[in-house]
Each structure stands twice: as structure tokens, then as C-alpha cells.
Design a protein around this motif. Structure first.
Motif, PDB file in Angstrom:
ATOM      1  N   ILE A 116       0.815  -1.211   0.000  1.00  0.00           N
ATOM      2  CA  ILE A 116       0.000   0.000   0.000  1.00  0.00           C
ATOM      3  C   ILE A 116       0.850   1.263   0.000  1.00  0.00           C
ATOM      4  N   THR A 117       2.150   1.144   0.267  1.00  0.00           N
ATOM      5  CA  THR A 117       3.010   2.330   0.249  1.00  0.00           C
ATOM      6  C   THR A 117       3.840   2.422  -1.029  1.00  0.00           C
ATOM      7  N   GLU A 118       3.694   1.466  -1.929  1.00  0.00           N
ATOM      8  CA  GLU A 118       4.401   1.569  -3.201  1.00  0.00           C
ATOM      9  C   GLU A 118       3.780   2.699  -4.018  1.00  0.00           C
ATOM     10  N   PRO A 119       4.481   3.211  -5.055  1.00  0.00           N
ATOM     11  CA  PRO A 119       3.970   4.368  -5.808  1.00  0.00           C
ATOM     12  C   PRO A 119       2.532   4.215  -6.295  1.00  0.00           C
ATOM     13  N   HIS A 120       2.172   3.023  -6.766  1.00  0.00           N
ATOM     14  CA  HIS A 120       0.818   2.824  -7.279  1.00  0.00           C
ATOM     15  C   HIS A 120      -0.222   3.071  -6.192  1.00  0.00           C
ATOM     16  N   GLY A 121       0.051   2.574  -4.981  1.00  0.00           N
ATOM     17  CA  GLY A 121      -0.892   2.760  -3.884  1.00  0.00           C
ATOM     18  C   GLY A 121      -1.006   4.214  -3.458  1.00  0.00           C
ATOM     19  N   VAL A 122       0.102   4.932  -3.428  1.00  0.00           N
ATOM     20  CA  VAL A 122       0.089   6.345  -3.049  1.00  0.00           C
ATOM     21  C   VAL A 122      -0.684   7.163  -4.080  1.00  0.00           C
ATOM     22  N   ILE A 123      -0.461   6.888  -5.364  1.00  0.00           N
ATOM     23  CA  ILE A 123      -1.163   7.612  -6.423  1.00  0.00           C
ATOM     24  C   ILE A 123      -2.659   7.340  -6.353  1.00  0.00           C
ATOM     25  N   SER A 124      -3.041   6.111  -6.067  1.00  0.00           N
ATOM     26  CA  SER A 124      -4.463   5.770  -5.937  1.00  0.00           C
ATOM     27  C   SER A 124      -5.098   6.545  -4.787  1.00  0.00           C
ATOM     28  N   PHE A 125      -4.355   6.721  -3.711  1.00  0.00           N
ATOM     29  CA  PHE A 125      -4.861   7.477  -2.569  1.00  0.00           C
ATOM     30  C   PHE A 125      -5.099   8.938  -2.965  1.00  0.00           C
ATOM     31  N   ILE A 126      -4.156   9.539  -3.674  1.00  0.00           N
ATOM     32  CA  ILE A 126      -4.309  10.927  -4.129  1.00  0.00           C
ATOM     33  C   ILE A 126      -5.485  11.039  -5.096  1.00  0.00           C
ATOM     34  N   GLU A 127      -5.613  10.064  -5.983  1.00  0.00           N
ATOM     35  CA  GLU A 127      -6.711  10.066  -6.960  1.00  0.00           C
ATOM     36  C   GLU A 127      -8.069  10.039  -6.267  1.00  0.00           C
ATOM     37  N   THR A 128      -8.195   9.209  -5.243  1.00  0.00           N
ATOM     38  CA  THR A 128      -9.455   9.114  -4.512  1.00  0.00           C
ATOM     39  C   THR A 128      -9.814  10.437  -3.851  1.00  0.00           C
ATOM     40  N   ASN A 129      -8.825  11.069  -3.228  1.00  0.00           N
ATOM     41  CA  ASN A 129      -9.084  12.341  -2.555  1.00  0.00           C
ATOM     42  C   ASN A 129      -9.372  13.455  -3.561  1.00  0.00           C
ATOM     43  N   ALA A 130      -8.740  13.406  -4.733  1.00  0.00           N
ATOM     44  CA  ALA A 130      -9.029  14.393  -5.767  1.00  0.00           C
ATOM     45  C   ALA A 130     -10.486  14.283  -6.213  1.00  0.00           C
ATOM     46  N   PHE A 131     -10.986  13.046  -6.331  1.00  0.00           N
ATOM     47  CA  PHE A 131     -12.387  12.874  -6.713  1.00  0.00           C
ATOM     48  C   PHE A 131     -13.328  13.418  -5.642  1.00  0.00           C
ATOM     49  N   LEU A 132     -13.011  13.185  -4.370  1.00  0.00           N
ATOM     50  CA  LEU A 132     -13.869  13.684  -3.296  1.00  0.00           C
ATOM     51  C   LEU A 132     -13.929  15.211  -3.305  1.00  0.00           C
ATOM     52  N   VAL A 133     -12.778  15.844  -3.511  1.00  0.00           N
ATOM     53  CA  VAL A 133     -12.757  17.310  -3.600  1.00  0.00           C
ATOM     54  C   VAL A 133     -13.564  17.768  -4.806  1.00  0.00           C
ATOM     55  N   LEU A 134     -13.380  17.099  -5.934  1.00  0.00           N
ATOM     56  CA  LEU A 134     -14.109  17.440  -7.152  1.00  0.00           C
ATOM     57  C   LEU A 134     -15.605  17.283  -6.958  1.00  0.00           C
ATOM     58  N   LEU A 135     -16.020  16.228  -6.285  1.00  0.00           N
ATOM     59  CA  LEU A 135     -17.442  15.985  -6.035  1.00  0.00           C
ATOM     60  C   LEU A 135     -18.056  17.136  -5.258  1.00  0.00           C
ATOM     61  N   VAL A 136     -17.379  17.583  -4.217  1.00  0.00           N
ATOM     62  CA  VAL A 136     -17.907  18.664  -3.386  1.00  0.00           C
ATOM     63  C   VAL A 136     -17.941  19.984  -4.159  1.00  0.00           C
ATOM     64  N   THR A 137     -16.825  20.339  -4.800  1.00  0.00           N
ATOM     65  CA  THR A 137     -16.749  21.641  -5.467  1.00  0.00           C
ATOM     66  C   THR A 137     -17.675  21.728  -6.678  1.00  0.00           C
ATOM     67  N   CYS A 138     -17.784  20.639  -7.432  1.00  0.00           N
ATOM     68  CA  CYS A 138     -18.663  20.658  -8.601  1.00  0.00           C
ATOM     69  C   CYS A 138     -20.124  20.728  -8.180  1.00  0.00           C
ATOM     70  N   THR A 139     -20.489  20.021  -7.121  1.00  0.00           N
ATOM     71  CA  THR A 139     -21.859  20.073  -6.612  1.00  0.00           C
ATOM     72  C   THR A 139     -22.212  21.479  -6.145  1.00  0.00           C
ATOM     73  N   LEU A 140     -21.282  22.116  -5.431  1.00  0.00           N
ATOM     74  CA  LEU A 140     -21.518  23.487  -4.971  1.00  0.00           C
ATOM     75  C   LEU A 140     -21.596  24.465  -6.144  1.00  0.00           C
ATOM     76  N   ALA A 141     -20.769  24.243  -7.176  1.00  0.00           N
ATOM     77  CA  ALA A 141     -20.798  25.124  -8.345  1.00  0.00           C
ATOM     78  C   ALA A 141     -22.131  25.008  -9.081  1.00  0.00           C
ATOM     79  N   LEU A 142     -22.630  23.790  -9.242  1.00  0.00           N
ATOM     80  CA  LEU A 142     -23.921  23.602  -9.901  1.00  0.00           C
ATOM     81  C   LEU A 142     -25.048  24.253  -9.097  1.00  0.00           C
ATOM     82  N   ARG A 143     -24.932  24.199  -7.798  1.00  0.00           N
ATOM     83  CA  ARG A 143     -25.944  24.847  -6.958  1.00  0.00           C
ATOM     84  C   ARG A 143     -25.828  26.367  -7.057  1.00  0.00           C
ATOM     85  N   ARG A 144     -24.614  26.866  -7.143  1.00  0.00           N
ATOM     86  CA  ARG A 144     -24.407  28.311  -7.200  1.00  0.00           C
ATOM     87  C   ARG A 144     -24.968  28.917  -8.480  1.00  0.00           C
TER      88      ARG A 144
END
Length: 253
Positions: free
Chosen positions: A126-154
Motif C-alpha cells: 500500500i506504500t508503493e507508488p501505485h498505492g500512493v497515487i491511488s490514494f491521491i486520486e481518490t481524494n481528488a475525486f472527493l474534492v471534485l465531487l464537493v466543489t462541482c456540486t456546490l458550483a452547480l448549486r451556485r
């Protein structure tokens, strides 16, 4: 830029976003290709692992999908000149997908005898590069989900469509949470039951949301800007064409 070029750029950007989102769910090819891993218990990333017969197919699709999302996010950012909190995480997510394809797992491991649970071998995975990148990817999606939802509401997008997209996005996020819990269970006791199934459901929901939500935000933003720009001459009047200001025009009953 001429009106034709603006329309073309808008359509290209939307096509990049939609296609990139669809390709994100390329794991479905597992049902038509004779791969050697179980879709119920295996990680999706194992499809591209060293030793898999169709690893190049899945890596290539991951590269294409990630590049399309990256380019689509950058193009949408440039055209809309708004919502950097939406397009920046989308670019990060696309970059992570590309890096995952370039740094695949060294082997498939859920279809072979698993190592002893709780040992350092799991930590190494889980600490090899692939696992670290997957972790960043997951968090990027969560941020995107929140910001895009708020933008559509705005921008006051239609409520029904906005809620439908929110349901899909939240379901994808919850699937990711369950995936994390099952992965933790795998690390602790070596039990991978339903891990692959949950992950595939989450990726499919994520791909659906990626193909629809950012694309819709871009379309609404550019459509309303074009409407305002076309309405401005009518409101101020065009002396060259003899058009009177809007407040001087007689209303037609």
C-alpha cells in the motif's frame, strides 16, 4: 475568437470530458477478455499488473482516459474562466490515472496465495507508488465531487438533475469508503470477499458522474455567458443598426 471557433472549442472540451469519464470504467472489458483474476475479489488495478495477458489493453485505456480528463479539465478551465476549485482537482485526477497506468502493480496478488495478514509485506504493497497515487486520486475525486456540486448549486442548475448527480456522486463516494474498509480487512485478516465487486461498482458510479457533472457545469456556464453577451447589445442599443435601447423599446402584448 469567432463564434464558430468558440462553439467548436466548447464541443471538443465536452467530448473530452464525456469520453474520459466513460473510458474510466474500462474494467468492463474484463467480461469479454479472458483475464486471470476474479471480478468479485480482485482489485481493478490488477488488470494492468505485470503478468496479466491483456495488461497493455487496460494500461492503454487508462492512459487515454486519464489524458482525456486532464485535457478536458484544462480546456474547461481555460474556456469558462471560472470554477478553478472544480477543474484543478479534475486535472489532478486525470494526472493520477495516467501515472497509475505508467506505474502498474508488479504482480496480481489476490488470485494467488495471500501473504500472512498483518505483516510488513502488506505495508509494502500500500506504500508503493501505485498505492500512493491511488490514494491521491481518490481524494481528488472527493474534492471534485464537493466543489462541482456546490458550483452547480451556485449557478442555480435545475434541481432534479442536480439532485440526481448528487445521488450518483454520493453513492460513488460511499462505495469508495466501503472499498477502503474492505481493503483494511484484507490487510488485517487476508479476507478479500466482495472487495472487487464493491470497487467495480464504485468505479462505475464515479465514471458516470465524471462523464456528466463536469460536462454539464461547463455547458451551463458557457451557455449563460453566451446568453448574457448576446443580450448586452440589445440592452444598450446598437447605433450602427439603429436599434434603440431595451428600455425604450415598446413591449408587445
Amino acid at each position: 475568437m469567432s463564434a464558430f471557433r468558440r462553439r467548436l472549442a466548447r464541443r471538443v472540451s465536452m467530448a473530452l470530458l464525456v469520453t474520459g469519464g466513460v473510458v474510466y470504467a474500462s474494467w468492463v472489458l474484463q467480461f469479454v477478455l479472458p483475464v486471470h483474476i476474479d471480478p468479485v475479489t480482485s482489485f481493478i488495478s490488477e488488470l494492468s499488473a505485470v503478468g496479466q495477458p491483456f495488461r497493455r489493453v487496460f494500461r492503454t485505456l487508462d492512459l487515454i482516459g486519464g489524458a482525456l480528463l486532464l485535457l478536458g479539465g484544462a480546456a474547461a478551465w481555460w474556456q469558462s474562466r471560472r470554477w478553478p476549485g472544480v477543474w484543478a482537482p479534475l486535472v489532478v485526477l486525470g494526472t493520477c490515472i495516467v501515472l497509475e497506468a505508467l506505474l502498474p502493480l508488479e504482480e496480481s496478488f489476490t488470485d494467488v496465495q495471500l501473504p500472512d495478514p498483518g505483516t510488513s509485506s502488506w505495508w509494502a504493497r500500500i506504500t508503493e507508488p501505485h498505492g500512493v497515487i491511488s490514494f491521491i486520486e481518490t481524494n481528488a475525486f472527493l474534492v471534485l465531487l464537493v466543489t462541482c456540486t456546490l458550483a452547480l448549486r451556485r449557478i442555480d442548475a435545475p434541481v432534479r438533475r442536480r439532485r440526481a448527480l448528487a445521488v450518483v456522486g454520493v453513492a460513488a463516494a460511499l462505495s469508495g469508503l466501503v472499498d477502503a474498509v474492505l481493503t483494511a480487512a484484507l490487510l488485517v485478516n487476508g479476507d478479500a470477499v466482495a472487495l472487487g465487486l464493491v470497487q467495480r461498482l464504485g468505479v462505475t458510479l464515479t465514471a458516470t458522474w465524471l462523464a456528466l457533472a463536469p460536462t454539464w457545469l461547463l455547458w451551463v456556464t458557457l451557455h449563460r455567458r453566451r446568453h448574457r453577451e448576446s443580450a448586452a447589445p440589445a440592452a444598450t442599443g446598437n447605433p450602427e443598426r439603429g436599434t434603440p435601447p431595451y428600455d425604450q423599446q415598446r413591449k408587445v402584448s
